[in-house]
Motif scaffolding. Sequence first.
Motif: not given
Length: 238
Positions: A4-9, A45-47
């Motif tokens: 899972i990849i946390k997408l941030q704008e 670990t996050p992405n």
Amino acid sequence: MNKIIKLQELGVQDYKLTWDYQEALFQGILDTKIRNRRENTQLETPNYFLFVEHPHVYTLGKSGDLSNLLISGAQLAEKEATFYKVNRGGDITYHGPGQIVGYPILDLENFFTDIHKYLRFLEEMIILTLQDYGIKSERSPGETGVWLDVGTPFARKICAMGVRASRWVTMHGFALNVNANLGYFDNMIPCGIKGKAVTSLNVELGQQTVNETQVKERLRKHFAALFEANFEMQKPTI
């Protein structure tokens, strides 16, 4: 493995502020990995994947040559541009309005442990996205990034790349020219490579502007497919 990849704008953000934010996310992943090894735990670990646009800025990689910046500090101020030496690979790069900048901050142990494969996947994401617009792009041997008309007198770069990795955690990333003011590239020797031109997607398409939201959607789609990952939107804390 967490795919899972946390997408941030992030919108439009100052380069140094964004760099510090990247470092904080990067260090958070490293801290978790160090703790897992020291305490024999298996914390996930996050992405992250940050999309951002910077005001005019020139950045020089750790192996870069300052002489590739062709203007003085006073001229930088006149052009409302800033300059930073940074801890990524590569030489000098420009960021500015009309450019989509992406910073994947990944634990590659969630995907694969091969930094060269990682760079090739970043390039492939750009190549596939440009293909969606009917543009044929490719790699240039020995030169990271994505180019058009490689091996001809008309070779030109459309996307620059430079990354940092430690313990298989990545930061920094790519800069794709979409509606960029190409005049700012005249103030440097792009990536330290003399005699090579730079271009932008809108120029190649013969359009005044290209929808950047649509480009980001296509980048995200190809990235997810290549990395066999899923994106989740996350509000940034910058």
